[in-house]
Motif scaffolding. Structure first.
Motif, PDB file in Angstrom:
ATOM      1  N   LEU A 158       0.858  -1.178   0.000  1.00 48.48           N
ATOM      2  CA  LEU A 158       0.000   0.000   0.000  1.00 48.48           C
ATOM      3  C   LEU A 158       0.893   1.225   0.000  1.00 48.48           C
ATOM      4  CD1 LEU A 158      -2.688  -1.007   2.659  1.00 48.48           C
ATOM      5  CD2 LEU A 158      -2.886  -1.117   0.184  1.00 48.48           C
ATOM      6  N   ASP A 159       0.729   2.113  -1.003  1.00 50.43           N
ATOM      7  CA  ASP A 159       1.559   3.305  -1.034  1.00 50.43           C
ATOM      8  C   ASP A 159       1.017   4.363  -0.082  1.00 50.43           C
ATOM      9  OD1 ASP A 159      -0.560   4.582  -2.304  1.00 50.43           O
ATOM     10  OD2 ASP A 159       0.386   4.606  -4.289  1.00 50.43           O
ATOM     11  N   ALA A 160       1.590   5.553  -0.099  1.00 52.40           N
ATOM     12  CA  ALA A 160       1.228   6.594   0.854  1.00 52.40           C
ATOM     13  C   ALA A 160      -0.223   7.035   0.718  1.00 52.40           C
ATOM     14  CB  ALA A 160       2.157   7.794   0.689  1.00 52.40           C
ATOM     15  N   LYS A 161      -0.836   6.789  -0.447  1.00 51.07           N
ATOM     16  CA  LYS A 161      -2.236   7.134  -0.674  1.00 51.07           C
ATOM     17  C   LYS A 161      -3.145   5.921  -0.600  1.00 51.07           C
ATOM     18  CE  LYS A 161      -1.082  11.123  -3.576  1.00 51.07           C
ATOM     19  NZ  LYS A 161      -1.237  11.760  -4.901  1.00 51.07           N
ATOM     20  N   ASN A 162      -2.611   4.819  -0.098  1.00 54.76           N
ATOM     21  CA  ASN A 162      -3.357   3.575   0.052  1.00 54.76           C
ATOM     22  C   ASN A 162      -3.752   2.938  -1.281  1.00 54.76           C
ATOM     23  OD1 ASN A 162      -3.247   3.638   2.874  1.00 54.76           O
ATOM     24  ND2 ASN A 162      -5.083   4.904   2.995  1.00 54.76           N
ATOM     25  N   ASN A 163      -3.039   3.292  -2.354  1.00 54.79           N
ATOM     26  CA  ASN A 163      -3.208   2.563  -3.607  1.00 54.79           C
ATOM     27  C   ASN A 163      -2.524   1.203  -3.483  1.00 54.79           C
ATOM     28  OD1 ASN A 163      -4.476   4.780  -5.042  1.00 54.79           O
ATOM     29  ND2 ASN A 163      -2.452   5.734  -5.098  1.00 54.79           N
ATOM     30  N   GLY A 211       6.978   6.839  -3.843  1.00 53.78           N
ATOM     31  CA  GLY A 211       6.271   5.999  -4.793  1.00 53.78           C
ATOM     32  C   GLY A 211       7.179   5.144  -5.655  1.00 53.78           C
ATOM     33  N   THR A 212       8.492   5.175  -5.396  1.00 52.92           N
ATOM     34  CA  THR A 212       9.418   4.313  -6.127  1.00 52.92           C
ATOM     35  C   THR A 212       9.232   2.873  -5.673  1.00 52.92           C
ATOM     36  OG1 THR A 212      11.022   6.113  -6.319  1.00 52.92           O
ATOM     37  CG2 THR A 212      11.847   3.872  -6.662  1.00 52.92           C
ATOM     38  N   LYS A 235      14.719  -1.394  -9.398  1.00 48.85           N
ATOM     39  CA  LYS A 235      13.990  -0.197  -8.966  1.00 48.85           C
ATOM     40  C   LYS A 235      13.157   0.326 -10.137  1.00 48.85           C
ATOM     41  CE  LYS A 235      16.458   3.520  -8.188  1.00 48.85           C
ATOM     42  NZ  LYS A 235      17.342   4.464  -7.466  1.00 48.85           N
ATOM     43  N   TYR A 236      11.849   0.532  -9.895  1.00 49.34           N
ATOM     44  CA  TYR A 236      10.936   1.020 -10.919  1.00 49.34           C
ATOM     45  C   TYR A 236      10.392   2.389 -10.513  1.00 49.34           C
ATOM     46  CZ  TYR A 236      10.799  -3.775 -12.716  1.00 49.34           C
ATOM     47  OH  TYR A 236      11.132  -5.006 -13.238  1.00 49.34           O
ATOM     48  N   VAL A 237      10.376   3.293 -11.461  1.00 51.06           N
ATOM     49  CA  VAL A 237       9.782   4.607 -11.247  1.00 51.06           C
ATOM     50  C   VAL A 237       8.452   4.632 -11.982  1.00 51.06           C
ATOM     51  CG1 VAL A 237      10.020   7.095 -11.593  1.00 51.06           C
ATOM     52  CG2 VAL A 237      12.025   5.705 -11.008  1.00 51.06           C
ATOM     53  N   GLU A 238       7.396   4.982 -11.280  1.00 50.91           N
ATOM     54  CA  GLU A 238       6.068   4.973 -11.885  1.00 50.91           C
ATOM     55  C   GLU A 238       6.021   5.894 -13.100  1.00 50.91           C
ATOM     56  OE1 GLU A 238       1.352   5.588 -10.678  1.00 50.91           O
ATOM     57  OE2 GLU A 238       2.933   5.872  -9.182  1.00 50.91           O
ATOM     58  N   GLY A 239       5.414   5.418 -14.165  1.00 50.30           N
ATOM     59  CA  GLY A 239       5.298   6.193 -15.384  1.00 50.30           C
ATOM     60  C   GLY A 239       6.083   5.590 -16.523  1.00 50.30           C
ATOM     61  N   ASN A 240       7.157   4.856 -16.179  1.00 52.24           N
ATOM     62  CA  ASN A 240       7.936   4.212 -17.231  1.00 52.24           C
ATOM     63  C   ASN A 240       7.177   3.031 -17.817  1.00 52.24           C
ATOM     64  OD1 ASN A 240       9.903   6.032 -16.714  1.00 52.24           O
ATOM     65  ND2 ASN A 240      11.281   4.634 -15.655  1.00 52.24           N
ATOM     66  N   GLY A 241       6.631   2.203 -16.968  1.00 48.32           N
ATOM     67  CA  GLY A 241       5.801   1.091 -17.407  1.00 48.32           C
ATOM     68  C   GLY A 241       6.552  -0.053 -18.053  1.00 48.32           C
TER      69      GLY A 241
END
Length: 440
Positions: A158-163, A211-212, A235-241
């Protein structure tokens, strides 16, 4: 259809039946209000929630029952539908079958489409806190095309926004499901290794405050050591996909200080150091990103044992703000705490051998939540003394969210989540145990 209609109809009637803090229909009937309730419910009205008791001696938090809307429980105090529970203290003339969906009213959706329970941050969770041990489906994975659950290599966070950040094994990718997306009908892809020579897929996850996403991955193929199973951390950065950045690996299984085996738990501290539970080698190691030499922080290389400087097949791990390391020492049936820099741990508690501790997490108040084969335990401390209690129990772990190889997480509202492929309703997904009372 009737259940759906009644649930929607009932939500819009709530204002009529939720004016008092206690339900009293006669001098002999009284139902107390739950500690937690939501001020921003559907139908533009406050939803007052009450503590109802079920025929199985469990507690659910839900709005007051309008008796005429529900079926009556059978003589054996059961319900015809698995989606309902028999409530015995509703102040109705007879026990009623309350849809489990109604318990979500106490964490209902506000005008922005975000769950109020997910927006809430509880001020404290005290020793007498209570969770419901009736499972609710938080995310249903059956809507994801070709989704396949493998409890040995599945994880979620769960990320900081509970996603929900979770592993889609069959499609070899890491996906993000929004906090209010129960059906998982829509999601975004955070990472998808496009390697073909070695077919990597993620085993364990960690998501930092930015969010990494960090993933412990394994895959079989032809590498520098020939055909073998290889391990790495990416390590994945959101947006790269697509591809992430390899920060350690690619190595084959072994107990040398430049080798890793299958991951039992992953954690990343505020400085970017990666802690990796290596159950095959009975150790926890620290990884400096882009360096190929590991640092042993707990256990002994390749040797199992029960001394305080030894581990036996460690599972989940957690590092607190003081760099104190907590380990689910699985096959020693215990949870161990290692102060920063110490090679010797302190055994916090042990469990019976049939209730093996697999995974753990901490809340921001320092309480430890341990997922075992049948129980969710909670361990914490007060100024007076330490305490340990079982807060959720399942008699048959194979049909609950407590299956041994799932994971355990908490959201900002104190609700507990597990990942499971053998739930009581045979649905692959993430399951939720709602916090009924903080006990504060």
């Amino acid at each position: 259809m009737r259940l759906t209609f009644l649930t929607v109809f009932y939500l819009c009637l709530l204002p009529i039946f939720t004016k008092s803090l206690t339900i009293i229909s006669s001098s002999n009937c009284k139902v107390d209000q739950c500690t937690l309730n939501n001020p921003n419910g559907n139908c533009s009205a406050a939803n007052t929630c009450y503590r109802f008791e079920t025929s199985k001696n469990k507690t659910v938090c839900a709005p007051q029952a309008n008796c005429s809307l529900f079926d009556v429980c059978t003589a054996a105090k059961t319900c015809a539908s698995n989606n309902s529970v028999c409530v015995i203290n509703s102040c109705c003339a007879a026990p009623i079958c309350m849809p489990i969906a109604l318990t979500s009213v106490c964490s209902s959706t506000n005008a922005n489409g975000i769950s109020n329970s997910q927006l809430r941050v509880v001020d404290g969770i005290c020793p007498t806190a209570i969770w419901s041990d009736i499972e609710q489906i938080a995310v249903n994975f059956s809507n994801i095309s070709s989704y396949y659950f493998n409890y040995y290599t599945s994880d979620f966070y769960l990320d900081a926004k509970n996603n929900y950040i979770t592993i889609d094994n069959n499609n070899r990718r890491i996906i993000k499901i929004e906090a209010n997306e129960t059906s998982a009908a829509t999601y975004s892809v955070i990472g998808a290794p496009n390697t073909t020579i070695i077919t990597y897929s993620a085993n364990k996850l960690y998501v930092d405050s930015n969010g990494t996403v960090y993933a412990a991955e394994s895959g079989y193929g032809s590498g520098i050591f020939g055909y073998s199973t290889y391990y790495r951390v990416v390590k994945y950065v959101e947006g790269n996909g697509t591809d992430g950045t390899v920060v350690f690996g690619e190595v084959i299984c072994g107990n040398q200080m430049n080798q890793l085996c299958q991951c039992g738990g992953l954690f990343v501290d505020s400085q970017g150091f990666i802690y990796y539970s290596d159950p095959s080698n009975h150790r926890v190691v620290k990884i400096t990103q882009n360096a190929m030499t590991l640092i042993l922080v707990a256990g002994t290389n390749g040797i199992s044992g029960s001394m305080t400087n030894q581990l036996n097949t460690p599972g989940g791990i957690y590092l607190d703000q003081n760099n104190t390391l907590y380990i689910a020492d699985t096959n020693n049936y215990r949870v161990v705490m290692y102060p920063s820099g110490s090679a010797y741990g302190t055994v916090l508690f042990t469990v019976k051998s049939q209730y093996i501790p697999y995974h753990l997490t901490l809340d921001k108040y320092g309480n430890i939540y341990i997922l075992s084969s049948n129980y969710i335990y909670r361990y914490g401390s007060t100024p007076a003394s330490a305490f340990i209690k079982s807060i959720v129990y399942s008699a048959t772990s194979s049909f609950s969210g407590m299956y041994g190889y799932s994971s355990i997480r908490l959201d900002t509202a104190g609700n507990i989540y597990t990942l499971n492929s053998a739930s009581m309703y045979s649905i692959d997904g993430i399951w939720k145990y709602s916090l009924i009372s903080t006990g504060c």
